[in-house]
Design an enzyme around this catalytic site. Structure first.
Site, PDB file in Angstrom:
ATOM      1  N   ASP A  13      31.817  46.374  38.395  1.00 39.13           N
ATOM      2  CA  ASP A  13      32.816  46.610  39.456  1.00 39.13           C
ATOM      3  C   ASP A  13      32.273  46.269  40.836  1.00 39.13           C
ATOM      4  O   ASP A  13      32.680  46.866  41.837  1.00 39.13           O
ATOM      5  CB  ASP A  13      33.303  48.073  39.435  1.00 39.13           C
ATOM      6  CG  ASP A  13      33.778  48.501  38.064  1.00 39.13           C
ATOM      7  OD1 ASP A  13      34.611  47.791  37.494  1.00 39.13           O
ATOM      8  OD2 ASP A  13      33.307  49.541  37.562  1.00 39.13           O
ATOM      9  N   HIS A  41      38.466  41.718  36.329  1.00 42.30           N
ATOM     10  CA  HIS A  41      38.153  41.053  37.593  1.00 42.30           C
ATOM     11  C   HIS A  41      39.417  40.945  38.433  1.00 42.30           C
ATOM     12  O   HIS A  41      40.410  40.370  38.002  1.00 42.30           O
ATOM     13  CB  HIS A  41      37.551  39.670  37.340  1.00 42.30           C
ATOM     14  CG  HIS A  41      36.164  39.724  36.777  1.00 42.30           C
ATOM     15  ND1 HIS A  41      35.453  38.610  36.408  1.00 42.30           N
ATOM     16  CD2 HIS A  41      35.345  40.773  36.534  1.00 42.30           C
ATOM     17  CE1 HIS A  41      34.256  38.981  35.952  1.00 42.30           C
ATOM     18  NE2 HIS A  41      34.183  40.282  36.014  1.00 42.30           N
ATOM     19  N   ALA A 296      39.872  48.543  36.842  1.00 41.82           N
ATOM     20  CA  ALA A 296      40.922  47.532  36.669  1.00 41.82           C
ATOM     21  C   ALA A 296      41.402  47.485  35.222  1.00 41.82           C
ATOM     22  O   ALA A 296      42.529  47.090  34.953  1.00 41.82           O
ATOM     23  CB  ALA A 296      40.397  46.161  37.090  1.00 41.82           C
ATOM     24  N   GLY A 299      41.898  52.156  34.618  1.00 40.93           N
ATOM     25  CA  GLY A 299      42.482  52.993  35.667  1.00 40.93           C
ATOM     26  C   GLY A 299      41.672  54.251  35.934  1.00 40.93           C
ATOM     27  O   GLY A 299      42.035  55.072  36.778  1.00 40.93           O
ATOM     28  N   SER A 410      31.269  39.919  51.715  1.00 47.59           N
ATOM     29  CA  SER A 410      32.722  40.075  51.601  1.00 47.59           C
ATOM     30  C   SER A 410      33.181  41.214  52.506  1.00 47.59           C
ATOM     31  O   SER A 410      32.603  42.304  52.491  1.00 47.59           O
ATOM     32  CB  SER A 410      33.112  40.373  50.151  1.00 47.59           C
ATOM     33  OG  SER A 410      34.482  40.679  50.066  1.00 47.59           O
TER      34      SER A 410
END
Length: 425
Positions: A13, A41, A296, A299, A410
């Site tokens: 993750d 992803h 993803a 959950g 990022s």
């Protein structure tokens, strides 16, 4: 440089999907080399959000060849759903997707046996049948992609495996048994829909590299979930480290040019297992909400904690990273004091190396260095010089401690919310 491997440096993750998506623009091929539909992803393109479980993230770019390698365990039902969803959104699949002939298939009995065994021994699996599929692979009982094209071979393998699985389901777990004919019919139906994608993937990949094409290898999960080098037994069932790219795609280590470690600016973990830097107060919950830290695939809420350099040094060592990509830096905006774990206290000793004994790791206490946070927003920044000074200090400390250069940062979910200090391609 024509090849690059993308590896998660923590417990998965880390944001690999976005980095792969960004780098794919410069690539010709994207190869997934291990794991299964337990990976998720997430890629945001414009206002559209895509969650990919099996198909490489490169599929979102036009004319990029995407390959599911032999190291992947593939759920045909999940793959077909993914293909359907992407096709409905206008993504071209048919001329861009290839699946290795010797990729192993997840069968209904893998899911059934995992659901039952997880009730007795809680490890925190996704209950997708990943582990049992890899078990059959190692035991040489597995069903492979190419078997879909040979009905008699497929039938015999299903029958042989069900003799054992149904005995266990009935006598050990007191659960319903599975029907051979039903499974065979189901998988022959999958064969009709998937046969056009089956290919000699290793040959395709090697020819591409040899002809000067740029190839990106996309890892799933993370280093600390590696079956050999992770926090065993709280791990996945495949080799998630860089070496897995060679065995899971069929390429020589001599053909790998760059290995990029993806590092979240803090740490998260899903499921059971030791987590020395876990934040168990309201700040941990705040980071979870800010970062959208929910699996993803399942959950499930992710456990959140401070950056752990002990674990990261281990990741650097076993992968041989040539560069790092730091993700989710913007999630730390506005936090007054940041902590970074530089060692573990175990009894009267300070450990600098990641323990292999799970019982020792469970008793380790983090040794922290504190950093002043930054009040300014880093969200969406694309120029390194525009980052707050304290954010730069935080990043510099990571770089100096790990002795690996940070190439990418990022600063948001969107494709273009990124800082490129140095391109790995």
């Amino acid at each position: 440089m024509s090849t690059v491997v993308i590896i998660g440096a923590q417990w998965g993750d880390e944001g690999k999907g976005k980095i792969v998506d960004f780098l794919t623009e410069k690539c010709d091929y994207v190869v997934r080399f291990q794991g299964g539909c337990n990976a998720g992803h997430t890629v945001v393109v414009g206002e559209e959000k895509y969650i990919l479980h099996l198909i490489p993230s490169g599929i979102l770019h036009k004319n990029k060849k995407c390959i599911i390698g032999n190291g992947v365990v593939l759920d045909p039902s999940g793959l077909l759903k993914e293909i359907e969803t992407l096709t409905q959104k206008g993504v071209e699949i048919d001329n861009n997707l290839y699946i290795a002939k010797h990729c192993h298939l997840i069968m209904p009995y893998h899911v059934a046996i995992e659901e039952q065994s997880e009730k007795k021994k809680k490890i925190g699996t996704t209950k997708k049948g990943i582990g049992p599929c890899y078990t059959d692979k190692i035991a040489r009982n597995g069903v492979r992609m190419i078997d879909l094209l040979y009905p008699d071979v497929l039938k015999n393998k299903i029958r042989a495996n069900l003799e054992i699985i149904n005995f266990l389901l009935k006598n050990l777990y007191n659960a319903e048994t599975l029907d051979e004919t039903e499974i065979l019919t189901q998988y022959l139906n999958y064969a009709e829909k998937l046969k056009k994608y089956i290919a000699d993937a290793d040959i395709l990949i090697n020819k591409a590299i040899d002809s000067g094409k740029k190839v990106l290898f996309e890892g799933a999960q993370g280093t600390l979930l590696d079956i050999d080098h992770g926090t065993y037994p709280y791990v996945t069932s495949s080799n998630t480290i860089a070496g897995g790219a060679c065995t899971g795609a069929g390429v020589s280590p001599r053909k790998i040019d760059n290995i990029i470690g993806i590092v979240k600016a803090y740490t998260t973990r899903v499921g059971e297992g030791p987590f020395p830097t876990e934040i168990k107060d309201s700040l941990g919950e705040e980071i979870r909400k800010r970062g959208g830290e929910y699996g993803a695939t399942t959950g499930r809420p992710r456990r959140c904690g401070w950056l752990d350099l002990v674990g990261l040094r281990h990741a650097v060592r076993v992968n041989g990273f040539t560069g790092l990509a730091i993700t989710k830096l913007d999630i730390l905006d506005g936090i007054e004091k940041l902590k970074v774990c530089v060692g573990y206290k175990y009894g009267n000793s300070i450990l600098e190396d990641f323990p292999k004994e799970i019982q020792i790791l469970e008793d380790c206490m983090p040794v922290y260095e504190e950093f002043q946070g930054w009040k300014e927003s880093t969200a969406g920044i694309k120029n390194y010089e525009k980052l707050p000074d304290n954010a730069k200090k935080y990043l510099k400390f990571i770089e100096d401690s790990l002795k690996v250069k940070i190439q990418i940062i990022s600063t948001g979910q969107k494709r273009d919310e990124i800082i490129i200090k140095e391109s790995p391609l």
